[in-house]
Design an enzyme around this catalytic site. Structure first.
Site, PDB file in Angstrom:
ATOM      1  N   LYS A  12       0.833  -1.212   0.000  1.00  0.00           N
ATOM      2  CA  LYS A  12       0.000   0.000   0.000  1.00  0.00           C
ATOM      3  C   LYS A  12       0.858   1.249   0.000  1.00  0.00           C
ATOM      4  CE  LYS A  12      -3.775  -1.356   3.055  1.00  0.00           C
ATOM      5  NZ  LYS A  12      -4.412  -0.960   4.328  1.00  0.00           N
ATOM      6  N   ASP A  68      -8.078   1.549   4.362  1.00  0.00           N
ATOM      7  CA  ASP A  68      -8.539   0.217   4.759  1.00  0.00           C
ATOM      8  C   ASP A  68      -9.142  -0.437   3.524  1.00  0.00           C
ATOM      9  OD1 ASP A  68      -8.574  -1.515   7.149  1.00  0.00           O
ATOM     10  OD2 ASP A  68     -10.658  -1.746   6.564  1.00  0.00           O
ATOM     11  N   SER A  69      -8.681  -1.631   3.248  1.00  0.00           N
ATOM     12  CA  SER A  69      -9.070  -2.261   1.998  1.00  0.00           C
ATOM     13  C   SER A  69      -9.175  -3.764   2.164  1.00  0.00           C
ATOM     14  CB  SER A  69      -8.056  -1.891   0.902  1.00  0.00           C
ATOM     15  OG  SER A  69      -6.732  -2.050   1.352  1.00  0.00           O
ATOM     16  N   PHE A 153       0.736  -6.874  -4.648  1.00  0.00           N
ATOM     17  CA  PHE A 153       0.880  -7.556  -3.362  1.00  0.00           C
ATOM     18  C   PHE A 153      -0.431  -8.303  -3.090  1.00  0.00           C
ATOM     19  CE2 PHE A 153      -1.752  -4.806  -0.604  1.00  0.00           C
ATOM     20  CZ  PHE A 153      -1.876  -3.686  -1.397  1.00  0.00           C
ATOM     21  N   TYR A 155      -3.567 -10.383  -2.842  1.00  0.00           N
ATOM     22  CA  TYR A 155      -4.267 -11.335  -3.711  1.00  0.00           C
ATOM     23  C   TYR A 155      -4.056 -11.039  -5.203  1.00  0.00           C
ATOM     24  CZ  TYR A 155      -6.517 -12.323   0.765  1.00  0.00           C
ATOM     25  OH  TYR A 155      -6.746 -12.646   2.083  1.00  0.00           O
ATOM     26  N   ASP A 156      -3.202 -10.064  -5.525  1.00  0.00           N
ATOM     27  CA  ASP A 156      -3.027  -9.651  -6.931  1.00  0.00           C
ATOM     28  C   ASP A 156      -2.674 -10.799  -7.883  1.00  0.00           C
ATOM     29  OD1 ASP A 156      -3.740  -7.066  -6.406  1.00  0.00           O
ATOM     30  OD2 ASP A 156      -1.702  -6.263  -6.384  1.00  0.00           O
TER      31      ASP A 156
HETATM   32  P1  ITT Z   1      -2.406  -1.380   7.382  1.00  0.00           P
HETATM   33  O1  ITT Z   1      -3.679  -1.576   8.175  1.00  0.00           O
HETATM   34  O2  ITT Z   1      -1.221  -1.152   8.234  1.00  0.00           O
HETATM   35  O3  ITT Z   1      -2.575  -0.370   6.305  1.00  0.00           O
HETATM   36  P2  ITT Z   1      -3.080  -4.041   6.421  1.00  0.00           P
HETATM   37  O4  ITT Z   1      -2.461  -4.952   5.406  1.00  0.00           O
HETATM   38  O5  ITT Z   1      -3.444  -4.636   7.762  1.00  0.00           O
HETATM   39  O6  ITT Z   1      -2.112  -2.785   6.604  1.00  0.00           O
HETATM   40  P3  ITT Z   1      -5.882  -3.759   5.776  1.00  0.00           P
HETATM   41  O7  ITT Z   1      -6.361  -4.135   7.113  1.00  0.00           O
HETATM   42  O8  ITT Z   1      -6.554  -2.621   5.072  1.00  0.00           O
HETATM   43  O9  ITT Z   1      -4.330  -3.368   5.786  1.00  0.00           O
HETATM   44  O10 ITT Z   1      -5.956  -5.052   4.851  1.00  0.00           O
HETATM   45  C1  ITT Z   1      -5.750  -4.955   3.483  1.00  0.00           C
HETATM   46  C2  ITT Z   1      -5.606  -6.351   2.904  1.00  0.00           C
HETATM   47  O11 ITT Z   1      -6.466  -6.493   1.772  1.00  0.00           O
HETATM   48  C3  ITT Z   1      -4.198  -6.562   2.382  1.00  0.00           C
HETATM   49  O12 ITT Z   1      -3.347  -7.079   3.393  1.00  0.00           O
HETATM   50  C4  ITT Z   1      -4.428  -7.514   1.228  1.00  0.00           C
HETATM   51  O13 ITT Z   1      -4.566  -8.815   1.719  1.00  0.00           O
HETATM   52  C5  ITT Z   1      -5.785  -7.048   0.691  1.00  0.00           C
HETATM   53  N1  ITT Z   1      -5.602  -5.996  -0.330  1.00  0.00           N
HETATM   54  C6  ITT Z   1      -6.006  -4.705  -0.259  1.00  0.00           C
HETATM   55  N2  ITT Z   1      -5.644  -4.025  -1.355  1.00  0.00           N
HETATM   56  C7  ITT Z   1      -5.002  -4.897  -2.145  1.00  0.00           C
HETATM   57  C8  ITT Z   1      -4.384  -4.787  -3.400  1.00  0.00           C
HETATM   58  O14 ITT Z   1      -4.301  -3.637  -4.055  1.00  0.00           O
HETATM   59  N3  ITT Z   1      -3.815  -5.871  -3.921  1.00  0.00           N
HETATM   60  C9  ITT Z   1      -3.856  -7.040  -3.256  1.00  0.00           C
HETATM   61  N4  ITT Z   1      -4.399  -7.243  -2.055  1.00  0.00           N
HETATM   62  C10 ITT Z   1      -4.980  -6.168  -1.494  1.00  0.00           C
END
Ligand code: ITT
Length: 200
Positions: A12, A68-69, A153, A155-156
């Site tokens: 991210k 958050d994603s 990164f 699930y890409d």
């Molecule tokens: P931060 O909270 O510190 O930002 P995190 O990885 O815990 O990091 P999230 O709780 O938002 O963040 O979870 C996001 C997850 O969703 C991420 O770890 C991936 O598994 C998935 N994800 C989100 N965007 C993605 C993307 O662009 N490509 C691939 N997987 C993605």
């Protein structure tokens, strides 16, 4: 404007920094200030984005932006959604999460493998900012059965964006940012920010 990126996810951070740098934002990753992501106790992307942004703003005394994603899979009734980072358990690696996804999706036929990435970005000027800016983006696609590609990164390597035959991990970084849930959310946030503070 100096802004803290309230994320500990390297993928991210790379994507957000690439989107913000050409616009002249001075972005600081929270870990360079010794700030970690707080427990994500919210029950929605919005709640978690906001709590992460407020936490980093409180710890840094700087404006802060959090993402958050996650991915929602139709055949799994929308799971893992907000739990995407911990799908295979607390502290799971991207690879462990992806392997679990492949196991859960084994046997799901082509035509029933639709999924979408969701992203909410929250921006706060201060920890108790009464008017946070929120923006969302969605990226539709399908899941394949064998990982392909080294970019991106999460699930890409198994996510084929609608209208493409390459996975998100086979797109170059600029192409992914131009199409992705994160790119859409960030562009929407920047438009709102411009409207809120003309001239910024
Ligand atoms: P931060 O909270 O510190 O930002 P995190 O990885 O815990 O990091 P999230 O709780 O938002 O963040 O979870 C996001 C997850 O969703 C991420 O770890 C991936 O598994 C998935 N994800 C989100 N965007 C993605 C993307 O662009 N490509 C691939 N997987 C993605």
């Amino acid at each position: 404007m100096r802004v803290v990126l309230a994320s500990s996810n390297k993928g991210k951070l790379r994507e957000l920094a690439a989107l913000l740098a050409p616009l002249g934002y001075d972005v600081v990753a929270q870990n360079t200030l010794g700030i970690e992501t707080p427990p994500e106790t919210g029950d929605s992307f919005i709640a978690n984005a906001l709590l992460k942004a407020r936490y980093a703003a409180a710890a840094s005394s700087l404006p802060s932006l959090a993402d958050d994603s996650g991915i929602e899979v139709d055949a799994l009734d929308g799971r893992p959604g907000i739990y995407s980072a911990r799908y295979a358990g607390e502290g799971a690696s991207d690879d462990e999460n992806l392997r679990k996804m492949l196991r859960e999706m084994a046997g799901v036929p082509e035509g029933k493998r639709m999924a979408r990435y969701q992203c909410v970005i929250a921006f706060v000027r201060t920890a108790d900012d009464p008017h946070p800016i929120l923006a969302a983006g969605v990226w539709e696609g399908t899941l394949i059965t064998e990982p392909r590609g080294l970019g991106g990164f999460g699930y890409d390597p198994i996510f084929i964006p609608s209208g493409f035959d390459r996975t998100a991990a086979e797109l170059d970084p600029a192409e992914k940012n131009s199409l992705s849930h994160r790119g859409k959310a960030l562009r929407s946030l920047l438009t709102q920010l411009q409207n809120a503070c003309p001239g910024s």
